[in-house]
Write an enzyme that holds these catalytic residues in place. Structure first.
Site, PDB file in Angstrom:
ATOM      1  N   ASP A   1      44.289 110.019 135.754  1.00 61.81           N
ATOM      2  CA  ASP A   1      44.907 108.859 136.387  1.00 61.81           C
ATOM      3  C   ASP A   1      43.782 107.842 136.626  1.00 61.81           C
ATOM      4  O   ASP A   1      42.616 108.213 136.717  1.00 61.81           O
ATOM      5  CB  ASP A   1      45.537 109.317 137.708  1.00 61.81           C
TER       6      ASP A   1
ATOM      7  N   ASP B   1      45.687 111.690 141.929  1.00 58.14           N
ATOM      8  CA  ASP B   1      45.596 111.651 143.390  1.00 58.14           C
ATOM      9  C   ASP B   1      46.900 111.236 144.071  1.00 58.14           C
ATOM     10  O   ASP B   1      47.030 111.385 145.273  1.00 58.14           O
ATOM     11  CB  ASP B   1      44.509 110.667 143.821  1.00 58.14           C
TER      12      ASP B   1
HETATM   13  P1  ADP Z   1      48.378 104.053 139.213  1.00 54.89           P
HETATM   14  O1  ADP Z   1      49.001 104.877 138.141  1.00 54.89           O
HETATM   15  O2  ADP Z   1      47.323 103.175 138.650  1.00 54.89           O
HETATM   16  O3  ADP Z   1      47.857 104.907 140.356  1.00 54.89           O
HETATM   17  P2  ADP Z   1      50.965 103.134 140.435  1.00 54.89           P
HETATM   18  O4  ADP Z   1      51.925 103.874 139.571  1.00 54.89           O
HETATM   19  O5  ADP Z   1      50.882 103.521 141.861  1.00 54.89           O
HETATM   20  O6  ADP Z   1      49.479 103.035 139.785  1.00 54.89           O
HETATM   21  O7  ADP Z   1      51.363 101.598 140.398  1.00 54.89           O
HETATM   22  C1  ADP Z   1      51.454 100.964 139.167  1.00 54.89           C
HETATM   23  C2  ADP Z   1      51.427  99.486 139.316  1.00 54.89           C
HETATM   24  O8  ADP Z   1      52.579  99.046 140.027  1.00 54.89           O
HETATM   25  C3  ADP Z   1      50.253  98.974 140.107  1.00 54.89           C
HETATM   26  O9  ADP Z   1      49.116  98.794 139.307  1.00 54.89           O
HETATM   27  C4  ADP Z   1      50.805  97.636 140.613  1.00 54.89           C
HETATM   28  O10 ADP Z   1      50.662  96.660 139.612  1.00 54.89           O
HETATM   29  C5  ADP Z   1      52.270  97.923 140.827  1.00 54.89           C
HETATM   30  N1  ADP Z   1      52.576  98.244 142.225  1.00 54.89           N
HETATM   31  C6  ADP Z   1      53.075  99.408 142.710  1.00 54.89           C
HETATM   32  N2  ADP Z   1      53.289  99.333 144.035  1.00 54.89           N
HETATM   33  C7  ADP Z   1      52.895  98.110 144.430  1.00 54.89           C
HETATM   34  C8  ADP Z   1      52.872  97.413 145.680  1.00 54.89           C
HETATM   35  N3  ADP Z   1      53.286  97.968 146.832  1.00 54.89           N
HETATM   36  N4  ADP Z   1      52.409  96.148 145.683  1.00 54.89           N
HETATM   37  C9  ADP Z   1      51.986  95.567 144.542  1.00 54.89           C
HETATM   38  N5  ADP Z   1      51.989  96.162 143.346  1.00 54.89           N
HETATM   39  C10 ADP Z   1      52.443  97.408 143.269  1.00 54.89           C
HETATM   40 MG    MG Z   2      46.311 107.069 141.477  1.00 56.10          MG
END
Ligand code: ADP
Ligand code: MG
Length: 299
Positions: free
Chosen positions: A38, A244
């Protein structure tokens, strides 16, 4: 390996901060030939902070952040926390006033939506915008490229269906990440990035840590992360997934060996077979080494 040897190794792992949940996980780890990482909070520190903001509508920065932070205060996402922190610090003597938020909804892998001060608000990535019919002015597309090439995350904000601003958020890579990726390469283990973040940012982080462009999977929601793990498995690879977040837990379960970062969410820790208590990426190598040593018997 004898049950005693397994017990001794599991205990040894524990003293080094590598929690291995059972002998099966310890045994499987030596067979891993591909690790899916991730991005956010795993390869990066997971300490995002706002670095700059570009506005495309006539709105005061403080009003903009009051609206956005009021909505993000309802989200547990690290990006949301960074935005709220930033809004608080914008004017220290006069902190932003939390506005009433209606119809708040989190869209996993995309962002959030809500109604604040009577305005329809969308905060998230490009996918969130396109799925809600928000078009990007040329200026915004150019800003996106500039933000992403620096390995930063662009958070797009639409108010009443109009793209209003782009918040640029930086989350530096963990200092040990490039060395760990090259160490894995020497161990003949391939590394892949899978992230919910956009492709430009994912590519920039991949470049920083030494993962090849073709091994980057971006814009993957929790389900897609797990599906990619399964695809790699059906290609005959033994997969470890390192993550994570809640969004990683389906992939952690799908993987042959799920590895959670200790500083991560409880749900990820529960879903994993191995927990890196020190949240140190080097301990992925520690776990595999331990497995190889325990199960390589001398004939
Ligand atoms: P990762 O796989 O990088 O850990 P997530 O699946 O948690 O990321 O989120 C993917 C994308 O969705 C983030 O990079 C962001 O662009 C968007 N995103 C998710 N939740 C939020 C939020 N609360 N505010 C703004 N953007 C968000
Ligand atoms: Mg993550």
């Amino acid at each position: 390996a004898t049950p005693t040897a397994v017990m001794v190794s599991t205990g040894k792992g524990a003293t080094q901060g590598v929690l291995i949940k059972g002998g099966a996980a310890l045994e499987m780890a030596r067979n891993v030939d591909c690790i899916v990482f991730d991005k956010t909070g795993t390869l990066t520190k997971g300490e995002p902070s706002v670095v700059n903001t570009k506005l495309f509508q006539n709105i005061a920065l403080k009003v903009f952040f009051t609206i956005v932070a009021s909505a993000e205060a309802n989200s547990e996402h690290p990006l949301a926390k960074a935005i709220v922190e930033y809004a608080k610090g914008l004017s220290a003597e006069e902190p932003f006033e939390q506005q009433q938020v209606e119809d708040f909804k989190a869209i996993p892998g995309q962002g959030i939506q809500a109604v604040v001060m009577g305005k329809g608000l969308l905060v998230g990535n490009q996918k969130l915008m396109s799925e809600n019919g928000v078009s990007l002015p040329l200026e915004a597309s150019e800003q996106l490229k500039d933000v992403e090439v620096l390995a930063r995350t662009a958070v797009l904000v639409a108010v009443d269906g109009e793209l209003t601003g782009i918040i640029s958020i930086a989350d530096p890579i963990k200092p040990e990440a490039p060395a760990v990726i090259s160490m894995l390469k020497l161990m003949k283990i391939k590394s892949i990035i899978v992230t919910g973040d956009n492709r430009g940012t994912a590519l920039a982080v991949a470049r920083e840590v030494g993962i090849r462009t073709e091994d980057v999977i971006a814009e993957a929601d929790p389900k897609a992360k797990a599906e990619r793990v399964k695809e790699l498995q059906s290609a005959g690879m033994v997969i470890a997934m390192v993550g994570d977040g809640i969004n990683d837990s389906p992939a952690l379960v799908a993987a042959d060996v799920g590895v959670a970062i200790g500083a991560g969410t409880d749900i990820a820790i529960e879903a994993a077979d191995i927990v890196l208590m020190k949240s140190h990426l080097e301990d992925v190598v520690t776990a595999i080494d331990l497995s190889r040593k325990t199960f390589s018997r001398i004939r």
